[in-house]
Design a protein around this motif. Structure first.
Motif, PDB file in Angstrom:
ATOM      1  N   UNK A 496       0.845  -1.199   0.000  1.00  0.00           N
ATOM      2  CA  UNK A 496       0.000   0.000   0.000  1.00  0.00           C
ATOM      3  C   UNK A 496       0.881   1.250   0.000  1.00  0.00           C
ATOM      4  N   UNK A 497       1.852   1.282   0.910  1.00  0.00           N
ATOM      5  CA  UNK A 497       2.753   2.434   1.019  1.00  0.00           C
ATOM      6  C   UNK A 497       3.538   2.632  -0.271  1.00  0.00           C
ATOM      7  N   UNK A 498       4.106   1.547  -0.770  1.00  0.00           N
ATOM      8  CA  UNK A 498       4.944   1.641  -1.974  1.00  0.00           C
ATOM      9  C   UNK A 498       4.125   2.039  -3.195  1.00  0.00           C
ATOM     10  N   UNK A 499       2.891   1.556  -3.284  1.00  0.00           N
ATOM     11  CA  UNK A 499       2.063   1.905  -4.453  1.00  0.00           C
ATOM     12  C   UNK A 499       1.684   3.381  -4.421  1.00  0.00           C
ATOM     13  N   UNK A 500       1.387   3.905  -3.236  1.00  0.00           N
ATOM     14  CA  UNK A 500       1.079   5.335  -3.132  1.00  0.00           C
ATOM     15  C   UNK A 500       2.294   6.186  -3.497  1.00  0.00           C
ATOM     16  N   UNK A 501       3.458   5.760  -3.050  1.00  0.00           N
ATOM     17  CA  UNK A 501       4.688   6.491  -3.384  1.00  0.00           C
ATOM     18  C   UNK A 501       4.964   6.415  -4.885  1.00  0.00           C
ATOM     19  N   UNK A 502       4.715   5.242  -5.474  1.00  0.00           N
ATOM     20  CA  UNK A 502       4.961   5.070  -6.910  1.00  0.00           C
ATOM     21  C   UNK A 502       4.031   5.951  -7.738  1.00  0.00           C
ATOM     22  N   UNK A 503       2.758   6.046  -7.333  1.00  0.00           N
ATOM     23  CA  UNK A 503       1.828   6.918  -8.053  1.00  0.00           C
ATOM     24  C   UNK A 503       2.283   8.370  -7.966  1.00  0.00           C
ATOM     25  N   UNK A 504       2.680   8.793  -6.780  1.00  0.00           N
ATOM     26  CA  UNK A 504       3.146  10.177  -6.608  1.00  0.00           C
ATOM     27  C   UNK A 504       4.356  10.466  -7.478  1.00  0.00           C
ATOM     28  N   UNK A 505       5.271   9.504  -7.568  1.00  0.00           N
ATOM     29  CA  UNK A 505       6.469   9.687  -8.390  1.00  0.00           C
ATOM     30  C   UNK A 505       6.110   9.811  -9.866  1.00  0.00           C
ATOM     31  N   UNK A 506       5.152   9.009 -10.328  1.00  0.00           N
ATOM     32  CA  UNK A 506       4.719   9.079 -11.728  1.00  0.00           C
ATOM     33  C   UNK A 506       4.104  10.446 -12.014  1.00  0.00           C
ATOM     34  N   UNK A 507       3.304  10.916 -11.094  1.00  0.00           N
ATOM     35  CA  UNK A 507       2.644  12.217 -11.284  1.00  0.00           C
ATOM     36  C   UNK A 507       3.658  13.365 -11.296  1.00  0.00           C
ATOM     37  N   UNK A 508       4.655  13.275 -10.449  1.00  0.00           N
ATOM     38  CA  UNK A 508       5.670  14.333 -10.391  1.00  0.00           C
ATOM     39  C   UNK A 508       6.590  14.318 -11.614  1.00  0.00           C
ATOM     40  N   UNK A 509       6.730  13.134 -12.235  1.00  0.00           N
ATOM     41  CA  UNK A 509       7.645  13.003 -13.366  1.00  0.00           C
ATOM     42  C   UNK A 509       7.037  13.479 -14.685  1.00  0.00           C
ATOM     43  N   UNK A 510       5.727  13.680 -14.724  1.00  0.00           N
ATOM     44  CA  UNK A 510       5.082  14.116 -15.971  1.00  0.00           C
ATOM     45  C   UNK A 510       5.576  15.506 -16.384  1.00  0.00           C
ATOM     46  N   UNK A 511       5.950  15.609 -17.645  1.00  0.00           N
ATOM     47  CA  UNK A 511       6.367  16.919 -18.171  1.00  0.00           C
ATOM     48  C   UNK A 511       5.507  17.358 -19.339  1.00  0.00           C
ATOM     49  N   UNK A 512       4.806  16.429 -19.972  1.00  0.00           N
ATOM     50  CA  UNK A 512       3.976  16.745 -21.136  1.00  0.00           C
ATOM     51  C   UNK A 512       2.555  17.087 -20.724  1.00  0.00           C
ATOM     52  N   UNK A 513       1.877  17.795 -21.585  1.00  0.00           N
ATOM     53  CA  UNK A 513       0.435  17.942 -21.420  1.00  0.00           C
ATOM     54  C   UNK A 513      -0.228  16.607 -21.760  1.00  0.00           C
ATOM     55  N   UNK A 514      -1.478  16.432 -21.318  1.00  0.00           N
ATOM     56  CA  UNK A 514      -2.188  15.186 -21.589  1.00  0.00           C
ATOM     57  C   UNK A 514      -2.332  14.967 -23.093  1.00  0.00           C
ATOM     58  N   UNK A 515      -2.636  16.026 -23.823  1.00  0.00           N
ATOM     59  CA  UNK A 515      -2.794  15.914 -25.280  1.00  0.00           C
ATOM     60  C   UNK A 515      -1.487  15.500 -25.939  1.00  0.00           C
ATOM     61  N   UNK A 516      -0.376  16.131 -25.536  1.00  0.00           N
ATOM     62  CA  UNK A 516       0.929  15.787 -26.117  1.00  0.00           C
ATOM     63  C   UNK A 516       1.304  14.346 -25.777  1.00  0.00           C
ATOM     64  N   UNK A 517       0.989  13.926 -24.553  1.00  0.00           N
ATOM     65  CA  UNK A 517       1.259  12.547 -24.126  1.00  0.00           C
ATOM     66  C   UNK A 517       0.532  11.555 -25.030  1.00  0.00           C
ATOM     67  N   UNK A 518      -0.763  11.819 -25.296  1.00  0.00           N
ATOM     68  CA  UNK A 518      -1.535  10.902 -26.139  1.00  0.00           C
ATOM     69  C   UNK A 518      -1.118  11.002 -27.606  1.00  0.00           C
ATOM     70  N   UNK A 519      -0.725  12.189 -28.046  1.00  0.00           N
ATOM     71  CA  UNK A 519      -0.183  12.317 -29.409  1.00  0.00           C
ATOM     72  C   UNK A 519       0.992  11.359 -29.581  1.00  0.00           C
ATOM     73  N   UNK A 520       1.909  11.398 -28.625  1.00  0.00           N
ATOM     74  CA  UNK A 520       3.107  10.556 -28.697  1.00  0.00           C
ATOM     75  C   UNK A 520       2.736   9.075 -28.598  1.00  0.00           C
ATOM     76  N   UNK A 521       1.774   8.764 -27.722  1.00  0.00           N
ATOM     77  CA  UNK A 521       1.371   7.364 -27.546  1.00  0.00           C
ATOM     78  C   UNK A 521       0.800   6.794 -28.842  1.00  0.00           C
ATOM     79  N   UNK A 522      -0.123   7.530 -29.447  1.00  0.00           N
ATOM     80  CA  UNK A 522      -0.776   7.006 -30.644  1.00  0.00           C
ATOM     81  C   UNK A 522       0.114   7.096 -31.873  1.00  0.00           C
ATOM     82  N   UNK A 523       1.050   8.009 -31.901  1.00  0.00           N
ATOM     83  CA  UNK A 523       2.015   8.042 -33.013  1.00  0.00           C
ATOM     84  C   UNK A 523       2.903   6.808 -32.994  1.00  0.00           C
ATOM     85  N   UNK A 524       3.133   6.266 -31.792  1.00  0.00           N
ATOM     86  CA  UNK A 524       4.046   5.143 -31.671  1.00  0.00           C
ATOM     87  C   UNK A 524       3.404   3.789 -31.708  1.00  0.00           C
ATOM     88  N   UNK A 525       2.060   3.730 -31.761  1.00  0.00           N
ATOM     89  CA  UNK A 525       1.411   2.416 -31.628  1.00  0.00           C
ATOM     90  C   UNK A 525       1.635   1.531 -32.836  1.00  0.00           C
TER      91      UNK A 525
END
Length: 525
Positions: A496-525
């Motif tokens: 439980x503790x580690x999963x909460x910390x992992x989610x927080x780390x993922x959120x802090x590491x985001x640098x793209x906007x949601x739209x740019x993130x999905x642009x990159x995701x679908x361009x690479x599929x």
């Protein structure tokens, strides 16, 4: 995989050099279950905070909605260990749920309106938002009610020793991994041919609360029980039928299983082809998106299939790209209803049966399967879903009529031989014992899960919802009365503790906007 006769395969595999090759089967289970209030209605509460992050906890998460829990065991060679792990995960979660219960059947509890089914939330990261928007798309495409259905997914892989033995015995010139992929596809084709048997044996959703229909018309010959229960007198698994977890909009998708390239091409076409049905729904590029994109499938996971070839993907890799990179690693069986007679949703005898049945599907002849044959397999499944326990029921066997009993007896005769070989390999007798006992179900449909369920429901005189609620209360008490055995509570708390910390780390590491993130995701599929 070259065609070969089952008896010859078992004989060849019985010599000293190969007789233990099947030892080491690995399994994993994913069990879904709705959280419900003590009055039997769906829970309006968010995912229990006490079990950690739904995004990053690898063992306790959600599926479509906040209230649809999913319990995921690690891979193990011990089926008893797997069931104990599943029990520990459910015990731990129930302790974090207050007065709430786990719904013990596949078809949903009483739900007044589909808006009561709250989409699963995975936090503010781009990955988390993508997961929720995907579910928004499912809601707008198919309705939330269908997504409130729960099932059990059974993952299985065969040991390298078996693949090496088969590779040698068949004198294959293919690389071992290509040979393995071909073998799993052979298994999948045979599984689809005889999928009806799984519905007959283990289908456990012959009844539902009429709130599920939400006013939809149906031609099924439902009988009524109590205030709000509809049931099919000889039905088996509504979850697998037209009312359940199916997608008629996908009926035009011709995903085939004769080669890995063919399978991947079929899925990739679907995730890259604009849909005529969903083109008017706003996608992620809009201010208020209603789906990820406007294609036939938003992502590959949207493809509904009772069995899937799988490969563990790397971070950011799509399921099909993982298959293309390294071939098939295991198969996922998605045709199991939640077993209402087990407090964890599946029992040891089902696992023993599936071990034998899937080994049989692997070892027996498996000719290429054209679209017409796939359609016949779906036709047979529908017949058994709605009428499986009807006396003298006829199925379509290669465009000829064959009774379910005749076909079932033939399958069990062959399963008996496979079970004997597996018992010899493992030094046990439970495979043969299971097959011998379950073979009697073919001529005694009242012994099947659906037969037992309808019988107990009618004997109780209760509505389906009250009957299931009583089971839910019984199982919660059973979990409370049992100690942890595989996962100790401190370890689960650490997840439980580690999963909460992992989610927080993922959120802090985001640098793209949601739209740019999905642009990159679908361009690479």
């Amino acid at each position: 995989m070259t065609t070969h006769d089952l008896a010859n395969a078992l004989e060849a595999l019985s010599v000293n050099e190969h007789q233990h090759a099947v030892k080491g089967i690995k399994r994993g289970i994913e069990r879904e279950s709705l959280r419900i209030q003590d009055n039997g209605a769906i829970s309006p509460q968010g995912h229990p905070k006490g079990v950690g992050s739904a995004l990053t906890n690898g063992h306790i998460t959600t599926d479509f909605s906040e209230s649809l829990l999913e319990f995921i065991t690690p891979v193990s060679e011990s089926s008893t260990q797997t069931l104990k792990q599943l029990k520990d995960l459910q015990k731990f979660t129930l302790e974090k749920m207050g007065d709430e219960l786990l719904w013990p059947i596949s078809m949903p509890c009483f739900i007044e309106h589909q808006d009561d089914i709250v989409l699963a939330q995975f936090g503010s990261s781009n990955t988390g938002q993508m997961k929720t928007l995907y579910r928004e798309g499912l809601k707008n495409r198919y309705g939330s009610m269908m997504q409130a259905i729960a099932g059990v997914h059974f993952n299985i892989s065969f040991p390298d020793t078996l693949w090496q033995s088969l590779h040698s015995l068949q004198k294959s010139n293919a690389s071992l991994q290509d040979f393995i992929s071909e073998g799993y596809l052979s298994l999948i084709r045979n599984f689809k041919r005889e999928l009806w048997l799984i519905s007959y044996m283990f289908g456990a959703s012959p009844a539902l609360c009429n709130s599920f229909l939400q006013g939809r018309k149906t031609d099924l010959p439902f009988k009524k029980l109590g205030k709000g229960t509809l049931y099919l007198e000889v039905g088996t698994a509504l979850r697998l039928g037209n009312l359940g977890y199916t997608n008629s909009a996908q009926s035009s998708l011709r995903v085939m299983y004769n080669s890995l390239d063919e399978y991947v091409a079929g899925l990739k076409k679907a995730i890259n082809t604009p849909s005529e049905i969903y083109g008017d729904l706003d996608d992620y590029k809009s201010e208020n998106p209603k789906q990820l994109n406007k294609n036939i499938l938003q992502i590959e996971n949207e493809f509904y299939s009772p069995i899937r070839p799988k490969r563990n993907a790397k971070s950011g890799e799509t399921p099909t790209d993982a298959l293309l990179r390294a071939g098939i690693e295991y198969v996922e069986i998605r045709a199991l209803d939640v077993n209402p007679f087990s407090e964890v949703g599946i029992d040891i005898e089902q696992i023993h049966f599936l071990d034998v049945f899937l080994t049989y599907c692997l070892l027996k002849d498996s000719a290429p399967m054209d679209w017409k044959e796939q359609a016949r397999s779906t036709e047979n499944l529908d017949t058994v879903v709605n009428q499986g326990r009807e006396e003298g029921l006829m199925l379509n066997f290669n465009n000829t009529q064959r009774s379910l009993q005749t076909w079932g007896d033939e399958i069990f005769t062959q399963l008996t031989d496979v079970a004997k070989w597996m018992d010899n390999a493992y030094g046990v007798n439970y495979y043969s014992d299971t097959i011998k006992r379950m073979a009697t179900w073919i001529h005694n449909p009242e012994l099947t899960y659906s037969g037992r369920y309808v019988s107990q429901l009618k004997e109780s005189g209760l509505d389906n919802g009250h009957f299931a609620l009583a089971l839910a209360s019984k199982y919660k008490q059973s979990h409370a009365d049992t100690d942890y055995s595989e996962f100790l509570k401190p370890w689960l708390e650490q997840q439980v503790v580690e999963s909460n910390e992992a989610q927080a780390a993922i959120e802090q590491a985001d640098t793209q906007s949601f739209t740019a993130f999905l642009d990159a995701y679908f361009d690479g599929k």
